[in-house]
Design an enzyme around this catalytic site. Sequence first.
Site, PDB file in Angstrom:
ATOM      1  N   ARG A   1      26.648 -12.917 -10.997  1.00  0.00           N
ATOM      2  CA  ARG A   1      26.062 -11.603 -10.715  1.00  0.00           C
ATOM      3  C   ARG A   1      27.010 -10.579 -11.318  1.00  0.00           C
ATOM      4  O   ARG A   1      28.101 -10.329 -10.788  1.00  0.00           O
ATOM      5  CB  ARG A   1      25.914 -11.414  -9.206  1.00  0.00           C
ATOM      6  CG  ARG A   1      25.212 -10.135  -8.768  1.00  0.00           C
ATOM      7  CD  ARG A   1      25.122 -10.132  -7.251  1.00  0.00           C
ATOM      8  NE  ARG A   1      24.516  -8.926  -6.704  1.00  0.00           N
ATOM      9  CZ  ARG A   1      23.223  -8.767  -6.459  1.00  0.00           C
ATOM     10  NH1 ARG A   1      22.381  -9.751  -6.737  1.00  0.00           N
ATOM     11  NH2 ARG A   1      22.763  -7.647  -5.943  1.00  0.00           N
TER      12      ARG A   1
ATOM     13  N   HIS B   1      16.868  -9.534 -13.729  1.00  0.00           N
ATOM     14  CA  HIS B   1      17.075 -10.154 -12.408  1.00  0.00           C
ATOM     15  C   HIS B   1      16.028 -11.260 -12.238  1.00  0.00           C
ATOM     16  O   HIS B   1      15.142 -11.170 -11.388  1.00  0.00           O
ATOM     17  CB  HIS B   1      16.948  -9.110 -11.314  1.00  0.00           C
ATOM     18  CG  HIS B   1      17.542  -9.517  -9.999  1.00  0.00           C
ATOM     19  ND1 HIS B   1      18.147 -10.746  -9.789  1.00  0.00           N
ATOM     20  CD2 HIS B   1      17.618  -8.850  -8.808  1.00  0.00           C
ATOM     21  CE1 HIS B   1      18.570 -10.814  -8.552  1.00  0.00           C
ATOM     22  NE2 HIS B   1      18.271  -9.690  -7.928  1.00  0.00           N
TER      23      HIS B   1
ATOM     24  N   GLN C   1      15.066 -12.983  -8.764  1.00  0.00           N
ATOM     25  CA  GLN C   1      14.287 -12.146  -7.852  1.00  0.00           C
ATOM     26  C   GLN C   1      12.800 -12.256  -8.164  1.00  0.00           C
ATOM     27  O   GLN C   1      11.973 -12.379  -7.255  1.00  0.00           O
ATOM     28  CB  GLN C   1      14.723 -10.684  -7.976  1.00  0.00           C
ATOM     29  CG  GLN C   1      13.872  -9.716  -7.170  1.00  0.00           C
ATOM     30  CD  GLN C   1      13.978  -9.958  -5.681  1.00  0.00           C
ATOM     31  OE1 GLN C   1      15.064  -9.965  -5.123  1.00  0.00           O
ATOM     32  NE2 GLN C   1      12.840 -10.161  -5.017  1.00  0.00           N
TER      33      GLN C   1
ATOM     34  N   ASP D   1      11.597  -0.398  -6.256  1.00  0.00           N
ATOM     35  CA  ASP D   1      12.973  -0.869  -6.118  1.00  0.00           C
ATOM     36  C   ASP D   1      13.844   0.360  -5.925  1.00  0.00           C
ATOM     37  O   ASP D   1      13.358   1.501  -5.954  1.00  0.00           O
ATOM     38  CB  ASP D   1      13.379  -1.656  -7.376  1.00  0.00           C
ATOM     39  CG  ASP D   1      14.748  -2.326  -7.246  1.00  0.00           C
ATOM     40  OD1 ASP D   1      15.253  -2.446  -6.117  1.00  0.00           O
ATOM     41  OD2 ASP D   1      15.313  -2.706  -8.279  1.00  0.00           O
TER      42      ASP D   1
ATOM     43  N   CYS E   1      12.512  -5.602  -3.497  1.00  0.00           N
ATOM     44  CA  CYS E   1      13.539  -6.653  -3.518  1.00  0.00           C
ATOM     45  C   CYS E   1      14.685  -6.380  -2.550  1.00  0.00           C
ATOM     46  O   CYS E   1      15.501  -7.281  -2.307  1.00  0.00           O
ATOM     47  CB  CYS E   1      14.061  -6.853  -4.940  1.00  0.00           C
ATOM     48  SG  CYS E   1      15.012  -5.477  -5.597  1.00  0.00           S
TER      49      CYS E   1
ATOM     50  N   ARG F   1      13.699 -15.939  -1.662  1.00  0.00           N
ATOM     51  CA  ARG F   1      14.852 -15.986  -2.558  1.00  0.00           C
ATOM     52  C   ARG F   1      15.596 -17.307  -2.392  1.00  0.00           C
ATOM     53  O   ARG F   1      16.123 -17.864  -3.364  1.00  0.00           O
ATOM     54  CB  ARG F   1      15.800 -14.814  -2.259  1.00  0.00           C
ATOM     55  CG  ARG F   1      15.290 -13.433  -2.665  1.00  0.00           C
ATOM     56  CD  ARG F   1      15.227 -13.286  -4.175  1.00  0.00           C
ATOM     57  NE  ARG F   1      16.497 -13.602  -4.802  1.00  0.00           N
ATOM     58  CZ  ARG F   1      17.515 -12.756  -4.911  1.00  0.00           C
ATOM     59  NH1 ARG F   1      17.419 -11.515  -4.444  1.00  0.00           N
ATOM     60  NH2 ARG F   1      18.634 -13.131  -5.517  1.00  0.00           N
TER      61      ARG F   1
END
Length: 357
Positions: free
Chosen positions: A144, A171, A174, A266, A306, A333
Amino acid sequence: MWHPQGQPSLKMENIGNLKAMGRPAQQNRPGKPTQTNVHLKGRDLLTLQNYTAEEIKYLLWVASDLKQRIKHKGEYLPLMQGKSLAMIFEKRSTRTRLSTETGFAVLGGHPCFLTTQDIHLGINESLTDTARVLSGMTDAILARVYKQSDLDLLAKEASIPIINGLSDSYHPIQIVADYLTLQEHYGHLNGLTISWIGDGNNVLNSIMMSAAKLGMHLHVATPKSFEPDYRIIKIAEQYSKEYGTKLLLTTDPLEAASGANVLVTDTWISMGQEQEKIERLRAFQGYQITMQTAKAAASDWTFLHCLPRKPEEVDDRVFYSSRSLVFQEAENRKWTIMAVMVSLLTDYSPQLQKPTF
């Protein structure tokens, strides 16, 4: 790519760009291993651009299978027994860390959480050397990071699979969770219309790299100067034409919401953009998702985010409504990252009948 001791690597980055990987995976009755022509073992997951429609469907199939067998049937599947995972985190995280760490452990593996305070990541030791060291000690790396280029370098220099846990560009893990959530709710993905209302960020980029492949239409509303990268738009337009889906780009949230099955937003202020907060809050006025926004959507509309969420992005009436799938999305997830790790590290075949996509 670096090959330790001259051995050939299992990684095949370019295969993801090939449209035909053989016939779609066959359906079978539950309880019987299923034969499939999709083989992801040894691959990286840096962006869904590198994955075909059948490969994305396969990840979703494995996720459904693991969720059914482990959560609902109570089976113990030590598929990661004897394996270790390096988890490199330059940014704080709730869902990515917990889903990966607990998921890998549930499968019998040993996750190793590493921050920039724990290892010499690009400071006292180069990314190249870090990739090679971790390749000799672990079986995969989930990273990450701030820069996609760091992931690309890790993938180039490592001899083990690299998984994008989030970068400034994409991402992907996700979005796989989002698609599993929608498949569970609607029973299919093909034909759905997703409406993105918000920033042209990494999460949207991953949707644009994959939605059309699964037959989903995409409406995008962003303020001026906050649109997706031009290169991402061109690729998404190509996918839309290739797969016969609709791609709408607008600055009007209600136009984007019109007829949509799924309303998505988001954060407006991503990690590293805190200094832009005042400017961004001003630019995104009118982009909050509310019940008024939902009136323009399809009658079966749902909402995704998310997380973490701020009230200015979506009001409480939508966020905590029965139409909101955000907590199912968050749980998924875990099942989807487990599916990714199982698919990249083993020859596992799902026993569950292949879902309808």
